[in-house]
Structure formats: structure tokens, C-alpha cells
Write an enzyme that holds these catalytic residues in place. Structure first.
Site, PDB file in Angstrom:
ATOM      1  NE  ARG A  71      -1.740  -2.361   2.698  1.00 33.76           N
ATOM      2  CZ  ARG A  71      -1.881  -3.625   2.299  1.00 33.76           C
ATOM      3  NH1 ARG A  71      -2.911  -3.979   1.615  1.00 33.76           N
ATOM      4  NH2 ARG A  71      -0.981  -4.550   2.605  1.00 33.76           N
ATOM      5  CB  THR A  72       3.548   2.538   2.169  1.00 39.97           C
ATOM      6  OG1 THR A  72       2.822   2.125   3.322  1.00 39.97           O
ATOM      7  CG2 THR A  72       4.186   3.888   2.438  1.00 39.97           C
TER       8      THR A  72
ATOM      9  CE  LYS B 170      27.179  -3.277  -7.347  1.00 37.91           C
ATOM     10  NZ  LYS B 170      27.390  -2.333  -8.462  1.00 37.91           N
TER      11      LYS B 170
ATOM     12  NE  ARG C 246       7.350   0.665   4.524  1.00 36.10           N
ATOM     13  CZ  ARG C 246       6.124   0.147   4.595  1.00 36.10           C
ATOM     14  NH1 ARG C 246       5.919  -1.116   4.284  1.00 36.10           N
ATOM     15  NH2 ARG C 246       5.098   0.886   4.964  1.00 36.10           N
TER      16      ARG C 246
ATOM     17  CG  HIS D 242       3.990   3.870   8.403  1.00 39.59           C
ATOM     18  ND1 HIS D 242       4.110   4.731   7.327  1.00 39.59           N
ATOM     19  CD2 HIS D 242       3.483   2.707   7.892  1.00 39.59           C
ATOM     20  CE1 HIS D 242       3.700   4.119   6.233  1.00 39.59           C
ATOM     21  NE2 HIS D 242       3.318   2.892   6.550  1.00 39.59           N
TER      22      HIS D 242
HETATM   23  C1  NCD Z   1       1.928  -1.312   7.986  1.00 36.34           C
HETATM   24  C2  NCD Z   1       3.433  -1.107   8.092  1.00 36.34           C
HETATM   25  O1  NCD Z   1       4.162  -1.315   7.116  1.00 36.34           O
HETATM   26  O2  NCD Z   1       3.839  -0.701   9.162  1.00 36.34           O
HETATM   27  N1  NCD Z   1       1.464  -1.422   6.685  1.00 36.34           N
HETATM   28  C3  NCD Z   1       1.225  -0.294   5.938  1.00 36.34           C
HETATM   29  O3  NCD Z   1       2.091   0.510   5.705  1.00 36.34           O
HETATM   30  N2  NCD Z   1      -0.034  -0.083   5.524  1.00 36.34           N
HETATM   31  C4  NCD Z   1       1.379  -2.328   8.904  1.00 36.34           C
HETATM   32  C5  NCD Z   1       1.988  -3.695   8.971  1.00 36.34           C
HETATM   33  O4  NCD Z   1       2.925  -4.041   8.255  1.00 36.34           O
HETATM   34  O5  NCD Z   1       1.493  -4.476   9.788  1.00 36.34           O
END
Ligand code: NCD
Length: 311
Positions: free
Chosen positions: A58-59, A87, A108, A136
Site C-alpha cells: 500500500r505505501t 555492495k 522505507r 510511519h
Molecule cells: C503497515 C506497516 O508497514 O507498518 N502497513 C502499511 O504501511 N499499511 C502495517 C503492517 O505491516 O502491519
């Protein structure tokens, strides 16, 4: 006129109530632009670097959809194995390259605090798309927007958080935003997965109140139930994960017994904790929640790139 002063989005601590009001207002405006087909072209000529060193559906897709819907372009890298980090290149050097190529970056990374290191290396805006068990922030903003859209307000609500409150970065982040509102939280988890003290301390001096319980039935008193996955990848002891992974299962029977027409949210992905038999109830808002991620992220990209839109 209110001015959003932040260069980066790294942590939910950075936001004032005025920042949140601003972003919510702008997201409402962006929803209208998107619906009327007028959002395309706002970020024409801008380039987003999308850096995902940890799994995401999703992100990453919603940020990339957001950029595309604004008419901007994307360059991306997914996984350490396809980047020169494998590397031995440092994150600092990687970011120096990203700065040379793109106008804004999202990152991320599995290590807590890494997005702050990334942001410190460059002059372009950097957005934390999840740093380990840390924060997040963009998920929290879209969660806040979802609650307002579904419930019409935030003040006065009681909200339950269920599951892995220890490692769940979406919970850490959303609770930090909710402290600006007059809400009551039920923190529902097994003892091993309680909300860390540092996040509880952060709530003092704010209008928010909370109580901790192990009893899943506490959701019957709640307007919103925010269910989360037990974060398997953060456990150092896999046996402990195996022992805790089935602690709660939120299902149709539980939701229909609620006195308050509880709205069910989940950042997704779900594993064992949220039954699919809820999906067809009007209470199930998690797919709408994921969809709100696109408009909220469109707003964040425009705001950090200082490109005006709406009224
Ligand atoms: C979450 C995350 O990556 O922290 N997912 C997201 O970004 N929608 C939740 C999860 O991984 O449980």
C-alpha cells in the site's frame, strides 16, 4: 494564511494541531480535485525517488499512484539486493545520489531512525515511509483522515487499538497524532505486546486519556477499532511470536455485538487477526482507509514540494 514549515516528514512528533488541521483541509480539497479530474499536471516536471528497503504494498503503490495522478514521475529502487547498498555503499552516499536525480524522496527502511539519517544527508525533502518498529507518519495522517471521513469528527470518540502495540509503528504514529484531540483510548494487547512507556509518556499534558486491557470485548464501547497484525519480523524470539500470533481474532460476531456501531480500521496487511467475514459489513472501513492514502499522499507531495493547489 497558515504556512506548513516542515522540510521533511519523519516523525509524528513534528506536527502541531495547526499542521494537522491544515493537512486535513487540503486533503478534502484534493479529494474534490481528484474526483473532478483536475489534479493531473499539478506536479508535472517533478521527480519522486521511491526507495523501499522493506516489504510494502500500500505505501509504495499509493505514493506512486499519488505522484502519477499529479502528473509527476517516479524513479525507484526496491530491496537492498537491487541497490548498491548490497555492495557496501552507505545510506548517506545513496542519498547523495538520490538528491542529484530527484526532487523529493520517500524511504522505507528496517532500521529505526534511518529516515532521519537519510534526510540529514540531503537538501531535498524526505518522507519516512516506515522505519523499523519506529514511526510511519504518513500512515498515521491517512488514518486520522479516515476517522474524520468515516465518523465526521475525532473529538469525543473512544478508539481501541488491538494487537501488537509494542512493535506496531502505525499505532505508535497514530496515537501521537490523536493526543491533540479529546479522545479516550483502549489499548488492548497481551502483556508482552503493550505500548512502550515512551509513547505513553508522550501523551501527558494533552487532552487524550487511555486505559490498558487484555479484554477484546472492550471494543464494544468503542466508536473505532484499529486492529493490527502481530509484527512477526520484529520478534527476536520466534517461539514468542508463535505463542502470541493467535491472541485476538476480530470477527463479525464480535463486531455485531458492539453497542456503538464500531468502525473497523486496519493498516493492512492482515494475517490472522481480522476475519474476512467482516468485509461486507458497512463497519469495515479498511479498504476505504487504504484508498484515502492516495489523496493524503498527493497533499504531502505537493506541500513539501511547495506547489500550491486548491483554495
Ligand atoms: C503497515 C506497516 O508497514 O507498518 N502497513 C502499511 O504501511 N499499511 C502495517 C503492517 O505491516 O502491519
Amino acid at each position: 494564511m497558515f504556512e506548513f514549515k516542515h522540510k521533511n516528514i519523519l516523525d509524528t512528533d513534528q506536527f502541531s494541531k495547526e499542521d494537522l488541521d491544515f493537512l486535513i483541509t487540503k486533503t478534502k480539497q484534493m479529494e474534490k480535485l481528484l474526483e473532478s479530474g483536475k489534479s493531473f499536471g499539478i506536479l508535472r516536471g517533478k521527480l519522486l525517488a521511491s526507495l523501499f528497503f522493506e516489504a510494502s504494498t500500500r505505501t509504495r503503490l499509493s505514493f506512486e499512484a499519488a505522484m502519477e495522478r499529479l502528473g509527476g514521475r517516479i524513479i525507484s529502487t526496491v530491496g537492498f539486493q537491487f541497490s548498491s547498498i548490497s555492495k557496501g555503499e552507505t545510506l548517506y552516499d545513496t542519498m547523495k545520489m538520490v538528491e542529484a536525480y530527484a526532487d523529493i524522496a520517500i524511504i522505507r527502511h528496517p532500521v529505526e531512525g534511518s529516515s532521519r539519517i537519510a534526510a540529514g544527508a540531503v537538501s531535498i525533502p524526505v518522507i519516512n515511509a516506515g522505519d523499523g518498529a519506529g514511526q510511519h507518519p504518513t500512515q498515521a495522517l491517512l488514518d486520522l483522515y479516515t476517522i474524520i471521513s468515516e465518523k465526521g469528527t475525532i473529538d469525543g470518540l473512544s478508539i481501541a487499538f488491538i494487537g501488537d502495540l509494542k512493535y506496531g509503528r502505525t499505532i505508535h504514529s497514530l496515537i501521537n497524532l490523536l493526543r491533540h484531540y479529546k479522545v479516550h483510548l483502549y489499548l488492548i494487547s497481551p502483556d508482552e505486546l503493550k505500548l512502550p512507556d515512551s509513547y505513553k509518556k508522550n501523551l501527558s499534558g494533552f487532552p487524550i486519556s487511555f486505559e490498558e486491557t487484555k479484554d477484546i470485548k472492550a471494543i464494544w464501547d468503542c466508536d473505532v477499532a484499529y486492529v493490527t497484525r502481530i509484527q512477526e519480523e520484529r520478534f527476536t524470539d520466534h517461539m514468542e511470536y508463535e505463542r502470541l500470533k493467535e491472541t485476538y481474532k476480530v470477527n463479525k460476531e464480535l463486531i455485531l455485538a458492539s453497542k456503538k456501531n464500531t468502525t473497523v480500521l486496519h493498516p493492512l496487511p492482515r494475517v490472522n487477526e481480522l476475519s474476512t467475514d467482516i468485509d461486507d459489513l458497512p463497519n469495515a472501513a479498511y479498504f476505504r482507509q487504504a484508498k484515502y492514502g492516495v489523496v493524503m499522499r498527493m497533499v504531502l507531495l505537493c506541500t513539501l514540494l511547495k506547489v500550491p493547489f486548491g483554495d
